[in-house]
Design an enzyme around this catalytic site. Structure first.
Site, PDB file in Angstrom:
ATOM      1  N   CYS A   1       0.843  -1.190   0.000  1.00  0.00           N
ATOM      2  CA  CYS A   1       0.000   0.000   0.000  1.00  0.00           C
ATOM      3  C   CYS A   1       0.885   1.249   0.000  1.00  0.00           C
ATOM      4  O   CYS A   1       1.815   1.364   0.801  1.00  0.00           O
ATOM      5  CB  CYS A   1      -0.880  -0.016   1.248  1.00  0.00           C
ATOM      6  SG  CYS A   1      -1.889   1.462   1.433  1.00  0.00           S
TER       7      CYS A   1
ATOM      8  N   CYS B   1       0.349   2.968   3.677  1.00  0.00           N
ATOM      9  CA  CYS B   1       0.750   2.395   4.981  1.00  0.00           C
ATOM     10  C   CYS B   1       1.740   1.249   4.848  1.00  0.00           C
ATOM     11  O   CYS B   1       2.188   0.709   5.851  1.00  0.00           O
ATOM     12  CB  CYS B   1      -0.483   1.932   5.751  1.00  0.00           C
ATOM     13  SG  CYS B   1      -1.194   0.407   5.103  1.00  0.00           S
TER      14      CYS B   1
ATOM     15  N   CYS C   1      -7.550  -0.940   1.406  1.00  0.00           N
ATOM     16  CA  CYS C   1      -6.528  -1.494   2.303  1.00  0.00           C
ATOM     17  C   CYS C   1      -7.133  -1.598   3.700  1.00  0.00           C
ATOM     18  O   CYS C   1      -7.639  -0.610   4.232  1.00  0.00           O
ATOM     19  CB  CYS C   1      -5.322  -0.560   2.303  1.00  0.00           C
ATOM     20  SG  CYS C   1      -4.087  -0.978   3.543  1.00  0.00           S
TER      21      CYS C   1
ATOM     22  N   CYS D   1      -5.371   0.858   6.400  1.00  0.00           N
ATOM     23  CA  CYS D   1      -5.464   2.329   6.390  1.00  0.00           C
ATOM     24  C   CYS D   1      -6.658   2.874   5.614  1.00  0.00           C
ATOM     25  O   CYS D   1      -6.800   4.084   5.488  1.00  0.00           O
ATOM     26  CB  CYS D   1      -4.181   2.931   5.847  1.00  0.00           C
ATOM     27  SG  CYS D   1      -4.066   2.838   4.057  1.00  0.00           S
TER      28      CYS D   1
ATOM     29  N   CYS E   1      -8.841  -5.179 -10.052  1.00  0.00           N
ATOM     30  CA  CYS E   1      -8.409  -4.144 -10.983  1.00  0.00           C
ATOM     31  C   CYS E   1      -7.946  -2.948 -10.145  1.00  0.00           C
ATOM     32  O   CYS E   1      -8.762  -2.230  -9.569  1.00  0.00           O
ATOM     33  CB  CYS E   1      -9.592  -3.776 -11.870  1.00  0.00           C
ATOM     34  SG  CYS E   1      -9.200  -2.570 -13.124  1.00  0.00           S
TER      35      CYS E   1
HETATM   36 ZN   LIG Z   1      -2.814   0.945   3.497  1.00  0.00          ZN
END
Ligand SMILES: [Zn+2]
Length: 202
Positions: free
Chosen positions: A118, A121, A167, A170, A190
């Site tokens: 990510c 984070c 995610c 976060c 996607c």
């Molecule tokens: Zn994250």
């Protein structure tokens, strides 16, 4: 922001005054109100800064080795903090569910071995072993690196029923998942390149 959505009672005078006030606010903030209206309506209650609910994620090394499941505090930051940390593009996509232009991102055509984390984070999200050529111009995967690490959310933006993917750690918007992917899952995650950071396997 202002909530214009709950005026359902009759026109008695306090409500009328409130409506008049809201109408003035709407007129004064015309451009902003329009922006709010056009914003994607992904149905999720975001945690406010200062609140950090606990989430369960799986930790991975950069070589893709599954380390352990962890119960950690969700990463919660203010708009300003995210804006400072991220590029404008990554901010708009991850924090306001924007979508990058197809074939414009840096990962749709990347075929190296490694894991995708990510951008906000650093939580591990996808393994290059599950990446496939979807022809869409967005990096596409047939499964997340661990089901705990992504959260699926009903998304009705533009009146279209889709499943957004965020995610877990976060709440960053990552992209959407569709059911027209390859086997073994038949799924197509996607993703936006701008939501990801590639950690190359060395
Ligand atoms: Zn994250």
């Amino acid at each position: 922001m202002f909530d214009f959505g709950h005026e359902t009672t009759k026109d008695d005078s306090p409500n009328l005054r409130r409506r008049t006030f809201l109408a003035s606010v709407a007129a004064a903030l015309g451009g902003l109100a329009l922006w709010e209206w056009r914003k994607p309506t992904i149905l999720r209650a975001a945690a406010a800064p200062g609140e950090s609910p606990e989430v369960t994620v799986v930790l991975f090394s950069d070589t893709g080795e599954r380390l352990q499941q962890a119960h950690i505090a969700k990463v919660v930051k203010s708009e300003e903090e995210w804006r400072k940390q991220l590029s404008g593009n990554a901010f708009d996509i991850t924090r306001h569910a924007d979508t990058e232009i197809a074939f414009s991102g840096k990962y749709w055509n990347l075929h190296e071995k490694g894991i995708y984390r990510c951008i906000c984070c650093d939580s591990a999200l996808f393994d290059s072993a599950t990446k496939f050529e979807s022809g869409t111009g967005w990096p596409s995967f047939w499964q997340p690196i661990a089901k705990e690490n992504v959260t699926e959310i009903r998304d009705t933006t533009f009146g279209i029923e889709r499943t957004a993917v965020a995610c877990t750690e976060c709440d960053a918007h990552l992209g959407h998942v569709f059911d027209d992917g390859p086997q073994p899952t038949g799924l197509r995650y996607c993703m936006n390149s701008a939501s990801l950071r590639f950690a190359k396997q060395v």
